[in-house]
Structure formats: C-alpha cells, structure tokens
Write an enzyme that holds these catalytic residues in place. Structure first.
Site, PDB file in Angstrom:
ATOM      1  N   HIS A 132       1.546 -17.616 -78.723  1.00 35.47           N
ATOM      2  CA  HIS A 132       0.791 -18.380 -79.726  1.00 35.47           C
ATOM      3  C   HIS A 132       1.710 -19.233 -80.625  1.00 35.47           C
ATOM      4  CE1 HIS A 132       2.152 -15.805 -83.017  1.00 35.47           C
ATOM      5  NE2 HIS A 132       2.141 -14.854 -82.110  1.00 35.47           N
ATOM      6  N   HIS A 141      11.502 -27.695 -69.209  1.00 40.57           N
ATOM      7  CA  HIS A 141      11.198 -26.879 -68.028  1.00 40.57           C
ATOM      8  C   HIS A 141      11.341 -25.406 -68.405  1.00 40.57           C
ATOM      9  CE1 HIS A 141      12.264 -25.789 -63.550  1.00 40.57           C
ATOM     10  NE2 HIS A 141      11.260 -25.080 -64.031  1.00 40.57           N
TER      11      HIS A 141
END
Ligand SMILES: CC(C)(COP(=O)(O)OP(=O)(O)OC[C@H]1O[C@@H](n2cnc3c(N)ncnc32)[C@H](O)[C@@H]1OP(=O)(O)O)[C@@H](O)C(=O)NCCC(=O)NCCS
Length: 203
Positions: A132, A141
């Site tokens: 979150h 990446h």
C-alpha cells in the site's frame, strides 16, 4: 472492445507480454524488433519490421517489451503520438485506489495494494508485491518475487532484482540496481549497485 496490440522487442520478456495480451482477450498483431528479420515467425506470430516501422501501424496500441530500463525509456520517448498498451495479467491482484501508467506490464500473480501508484513503462514482474501507498516512478523494473513493503518510493529506471525485499517507509532513488536477494532496510540516496543483507553499495 478488443485491442490490436504490437509488441516492441522479440525476446523472452516479449513472449511473456504477448501471452498476457492473448490472455486478456486482445489481439496480438505481431512484433517489431531490430535484430530479427521481418517475416520471421515468433511465438505464434510474426516479426513485422524493425522498431522504426511503428509509424506504419500508428492506429494500433504498443507495448515496449525490453528489459533494459534506459533503452525502454529511450524508445518510449521516441514513439511520440502513439497509444501505449498497459498489460495486466488476469491473475494479478490490483487493489482499490491503485494507478498504473501507460505501457506498464503487471505479470502473473503480482499484487499491487491499496493506493499504490505505478508509473509509465514499468515492469512489475511475476509474483512481485507492491504494498500500500508505494510510489513507483517511470521505467522501474521490479523482478520476479521482489517485495516492497508499505510506503516505499522507487526512483526512475531503478531495477529491483529477483527476490529482493525492501523495508517499509524506505526510499530508493533513481538509477539504482538492487541485486538478487538483497534486503534494503535503509533508504538509498545515491545511484549505484547494492547487494546483500542488509544492502551495501558495491558499484
Ligand atoms: C547485483 C548484480 C547486478 C551485480 O552484477 P555485476 O555488476 O556483474 O557485479 P559482479 O557479479 O561483479 O559482483 C560484484 C560483487 O557483488 C557480489 N554480488 C553480486 N550480486 C550479488 C547479490 N545479488 N547478492 C550478494 N552479493 C552479490 C559478487 O559476488 C561480487 O563480490 P566480490 O567483489 O566480493 O567478488 C547481479 O549480481 C544481480 O544480482 N543481478 C540481478 C539479476 C536479476 O534479478 N535478474 C532478474 C531479471 S527478471
């Protein structure tokens, strides 16, 4: 409505993205690649031309399937005026309040949790976890099974290696390579390569 999608690049990463396009019910038109001959068969489709020939297909959607973050950025910036496809595997779990930028791919079993923000042209690889309130910048990446705890920020072009973990409330700046299996427990403010448990700078 089904989308017509062209994948830029024709390597292993491109196959994974092509598979997501098909599993999403969209149409894989083919691949553009600079190192394979036009007309070559690849992953049950064809190489249509080199990357510069994208203008011939301008009405289609594109996704850049090139693992190198800096090269992906260069190509994205060159391809002005095109619509980029965002590839999300049907098994990925995307929570409420999440935003995902154009051209990003989210692979099988990845989880992006509440209110996280993911930038453009990122790779959120297989079974990786973005908890979150994370803020993931463009061209990042996140390798397979890498995990970022809550409220982590990651700067542009940073690559988090396979199985690496990042503690909650940690910031990683742009252009960092976090090695495979590394555990980041303190914020990283200088670009470079970091490995080990806890992470230390090696390059
Ligand atoms: C971190 C990494 C980029 C370093 O590669 P490199 O620049 O070629 O560096 P080297 O292999 O020369 O390693 C430099 C030192 O760090 C050590 N090292 C390298 N990677 C390490 C890692 N992941 N964890 C712990 N130590 C590591 C090496 O043993 C070496 O130590 P030494 O100087 O004592 O011999 C690479 O090892 C790595 O982990 N890449 C991640 C790959 C990945 O996740 N791929 C997924 C793609 S989807």
């Amino acid at each position: 409505m089904h989308k017509d999608v062209i994948v830029i690049g024709a390597g292993g990463h491109a196959k994974v993205i092509a598979d997501i396009v098909r599993k999403s019910g969209d149409n894989l038109i083919g691949f553009l690649d600079d190192s394979k001959q036009a007309g070559t068969e690849f992953f049950d489709a064809f190489i249509l031309g080199n990357t510069d020939s994208y203008q011939e297909y301008i009405q289609k959607e594109f996704i850049i399937a090139i693992g190198n973050n800096a090269i992906r950025e260069q190509i994205a910036k060159k391809m002005q005026g095109v619509t980029f496809y965002t590839a999300i595997h049907p098994t990925a779990v995307i929570a409420e309040g999440v935003t995902i930028g154009e051209g990003t791919c989210v692979m099988a079993n990845a989880v992006i949790n509440a209110d996280a923000r993911v930038g453009k042209h990122c790779i959120i690889n297989t079974a990786s976890v973005i908890e979150h309130d994370n803020q993931i910048s463009d061209y990042v990446h996140l390798s397979p099974v890498a995990a970022l705890a809550g409220t982590v920020t990651v700067g542009e072009r940073t690559h988090v290696g396979i199985g690496a973990k990042v503690k909650n409330n940690t910031d990683i700046c742009a252009d960092v390579m976090v090695g495979a299996g590394t555990v980041v427990v303190n914020s990283i403010t200088e670009k470079g390569t970091y490995v080990g448990v806890p992470a230390r700078k090696v390059k």
